[in-house]
Motif scaffolding. Structure first.
Motif, PDB file in Angstrom:
ATOM      1  N   ASN A  99       0.849  -1.198   0.000  1.00 59.99           N
ATOM      2  CA  ASN A  99       0.000   0.000   0.000  1.00 59.99           C
ATOM      3  C   ASN A  99       0.882   1.245   0.000  1.00 59.99           C
ATOM      4  OD1 ASN A  99      -1.726   2.096   0.649  1.00 59.99           O
ATOM      5  ND2 ASN A  99      -2.025   1.429   2.763  1.00 59.99           N
ATOM      6  N   PRO A 100       0.836   2.052  -1.045  1.00 58.20           N
ATOM      7  CA  PRO A 100       1.726   3.218  -1.124  1.00 58.20           C
ATOM      8  C   PRO A 100       1.260   4.428  -0.319  1.00 58.20           C
ATOM      9  CG  PRO A 100       0.383   3.094  -3.083  1.00 58.20           C
ATOM     10  CD  PRO A 100       0.063   1.863  -2.264  1.00 58.20           C
ATOM     11  N   SER A 101       0.043   4.378   0.222  1.00 57.42           N
ATOM     12  CA  SER A 101      -0.442   5.538   0.979  1.00 57.42           C
ATOM     13  C   SER A 101       0.175   5.527   2.375  1.00 57.42           C
ATOM     14  CB  SER A 101      -1.971   5.503   1.083  1.00 57.42           C
ATOM     15  OG  SER A 101      -2.372   4.579   2.064  1.00 57.42           O
ATOM     16  N   PRO A 102       0.133   6.671   3.066  1.00 62.35           N
ATOM     17  CA  PRO A 102       0.752   6.749   4.399  1.00 62.35           C
ATOM     18  C   PRO A 102      -0.120   6.235   5.538  1.00 62.35           C
ATOM     19  CG  PRO A 102      -0.062   8.888   3.748  1.00 62.35           C
ATOM     20  CD  PRO A 102      -0.287   7.981   2.567  1.00 62.35           C
ATOM     21  N   THR A 103      -1.288   5.721   5.210  1.00 65.52           N
ATOM     22  CA  THR A 103      -2.194   5.259   6.265  1.00 65.52           C
ATOM     23  C   THR A 103      -2.479   3.776   6.099  1.00 65.52           C
ATOM     24  OG1 THR A 103      -4.129   5.851   4.958  1.00 65.52           O
ATOM     25  CG2 THR A 103      -3.306   7.499   6.502  1.00 65.52           C
ATOM     26  N   GLN A 104      -2.681   3.114   7.240  1.00 71.23           N
ATOM     27  CA  GLN A 104      -3.019   1.701   7.198  1.00 71.23           C
ATOM     28  C   GLN A 104      -4.441   1.556   6.687  1.00 71.23           C
ATOM     29  OE1 GLN A 104      -1.651   0.920  11.413  1.00 71.23           O
ATOM     30  NE2 GLN A 104      -0.791  -0.872  10.417  1.00 71.23           N
ATOM     31  N   GLU A 105      -4.590   0.698   5.719  1.00 66.56           N
ATOM     32  CA  GLU A 105      -5.879   0.532   5.079  1.00 66.56           C
ATOM     33  C   GLU A 105      -6.316  -0.925   5.121  1.00 66.56           C
ATOM     34  OE1 GLU A 105      -7.661   2.955   4.046  1.00 66.56           O
ATOM     35  OE2 GLU A 105      -6.234   4.611   3.969  1.00 66.56           O
ATOM     36  N   THR A 106      -7.630  -1.131   5.155  1.00 67.18           N
ATOM     37  CA  THR A 106      -8.171  -2.484   5.182  1.00 67.18           C
ATOM     38  C   THR A 106      -8.829  -2.882   3.875  1.00 67.18           C
ATOM     39  OG1 THR A 106     -10.322  -1.748   6.030  1.00 67.18           O
ATOM     40  CG2 THR A 106      -8.608  -2.220   7.652  1.00 67.18           C
ATOM     41  N   TYR A 107      -8.911  -1.953   2.917  1.00 64.93           N
ATOM     42  CA  TYR A 107      -9.613  -2.217   1.672  1.00 64.93           C
ATOM     43  C   TYR A 107      -8.669  -2.763   0.602  1.00 64.93           C
ATOM     44  CZ  TYR A 107     -13.248   0.587   3.850  1.00 64.93           C
ATOM     45  OH  TYR A 107     -14.182   1.077   4.714  1.00 64.93           O
ATOM     46  N   VAL A 108      -9.138  -3.731  -0.150  1.00 65.26           N
ATOM     47  CA  VAL A 108      -8.347  -4.317  -1.230  1.00 65.26           C
ATOM     48  C   VAL A 108      -7.899  -3.246  -2.208  1.00 65.26           C
ATOM     49  CG1 VAL A 108      -8.498  -5.827  -3.245  1.00 65.26           C
ATOM     50  CG2 VAL A 108      -9.411  -6.596  -1.042  1.00 65.26           C
ATOM     51  N   SER A 109      -8.770  -2.306  -2.503  1.00 67.13           N
ATOM     52  CA  SER A 109      -8.481  -1.292  -3.512  1.00 67.13           C
ATOM     53  C   SER A 109      -7.357  -0.339  -3.113  1.00 67.13           C
ATOM     54  CB  SER A 109      -9.749  -0.482  -3.814  1.00 67.13           C
ATOM     55  OG  SER A 109     -10.236   0.125  -2.629  1.00 67.13           O
ATOM     56  N   SER A 110      -6.988  -0.320  -1.843  1.00 65.01           N
ATOM     57  CA  SER A 110      -5.913   0.566  -1.380  1.00 65.01           C
ATOM     58  C   SER A 110      -4.533  -0.006  -1.674  1.00 65.01           C
ATOM     59  CB  SER A 110      -6.040   0.812   0.120  1.00 65.01           C
ATOM     60  OG  SER A 110      -7.259   1.467   0.421  1.00 65.01           O
ATOM     61  N   TYR A 111      -4.467  -1.252  -2.039  1.00 67.94           N
ATOM     62  CA  TYR A 111      -3.193  -1.936  -2.259  1.00 67.94           C
ATOM     63  C   TYR A 111      -2.911  -2.056  -3.755  1.00 67.94           C
ATOM     64  CZ  TYR A 111      -3.264  -2.815   2.692  1.00 67.94           C
ATOM     65  OH  TYR A 111      -3.260  -2.640   4.046  1.00 67.94           O
ATOM     66  N   VAL A 112      -1.702  -1.662  -4.119  1.00 68.86           N
ATOM     67  CA  VAL A 112      -1.363  -1.544  -5.531  1.00 68.86           C
ATOM     68  C   VAL A 112      -0.665  -2.798  -6.058  1.00 68.86           C
ATOM     69  CG1 VAL A 112       0.004  -0.235  -7.195  1.00 68.86           C
ATOM     70  CG2 VAL A 112      -1.211   0.959  -5.356  1.00 68.86           C
ATOM     71  N   TYR A 113       0.238  -3.337  -5.262  1.00 68.74           N
ATOM     72  CA  TYR A 113       1.020  -4.491  -5.704  1.00 68.74           C
ATOM     73  C   TYR A 113       0.629  -5.719  -4.893  1.00 68.74           C
ATOM     74  CZ  TYR A 113       3.793  -0.737  -7.698  1.00 68.74           C
ATOM     75  OH  TYR A 113       4.187   0.376  -8.388  1.00 68.74           O
ATOM     76  N   TRP A 114       0.516  -6.843  -5.589  1.00 67.62           N
ATOM     77  CA  TRP A 114       0.050  -8.083  -4.979  1.00 67.62           C
ATOM     78  C   TRP A 114       0.964  -9.242  -5.354  1.00 67.62           C
ATOM     79  CZ3 TRP A 114      -4.362  -8.581  -1.910  1.00 67.62           C
ATOM     80  CH2 TRP A 114      -5.152  -7.427  -1.811  1.00 67.62           C
ATOM     81  N   GLY A 115       1.095 -10.179  -4.421  1.00 65.01           N
ATOM     82  CA  GLY A 115       1.773 -11.428  -4.734  1.00 65.01           C
ATOM     83  C   GLY A 115       0.804 -12.386  -5.396  1.00 65.01           C
TER      84      GLY A 115
END
Length: 124
Positions: A99-115
């Motif tokens: 997640n490139p944002s500065p806040t902890q997020e719980t939403y899938v859409s907040s995460y850019v890169y995935w394994g």
């Protein structure tokens, strides 16, 4: 850009433990808040936990709180998910994400890169 590769999944009996690893590529790994998600067959991807860039702060949903622990080693570009007291309902494919944002997020859409994910199966 960050490439992520999970490992450590497998078959375990209920009550057992597993430690998943997520190895990241690139020099910017330490700049990303990292998260773990899971997805069981026929279900939506579910938030499992997140850790800040420093590793000092983590956040978990009630479903895994007290059983799962996330940690990271930025020198090794790796984040870990320690899973204890596993239950059959923990069976899923587990994914790490950045997640490139500065806040902890719980939403899938907040995460850019995935394994690509690693399968965890807990037998009863």
């Amino acid at each position: 850009q960050v490439q992520l590769v999970e490992s450590g999944g497998g078959l375990v009996q209920a009550g057992g433990s597993l430690r998943l690893s997520c190895a990241g590529s690139g020099r910017t790994f330490s700049r990303y808040i990292m998260g773990w998600f899971r997805q069981a067959p026929g279900k939506e991807r579910e938030f499992v936990g997140t850790i800040t860039t420093s590793g000092l702060t983590t956040y978990y949903p009630d479903s895994v709180k007290g059983r799962f622990t996330i940690s990271r080693d930025n020198a090794k570009n790796t984040v870990y998910l320690q899973m204890n007291s596993l239950k059959p309902e923990d069976t899923a494919v587990y994914y790490c994400a950045a997640n490139p944002s500065p806040t902890q997020e719980t939403y899938v859409s907040s995460y850019v890169y995935w394994g690509q994910g690693t399968q965890v199966t807990v037998s009863s």
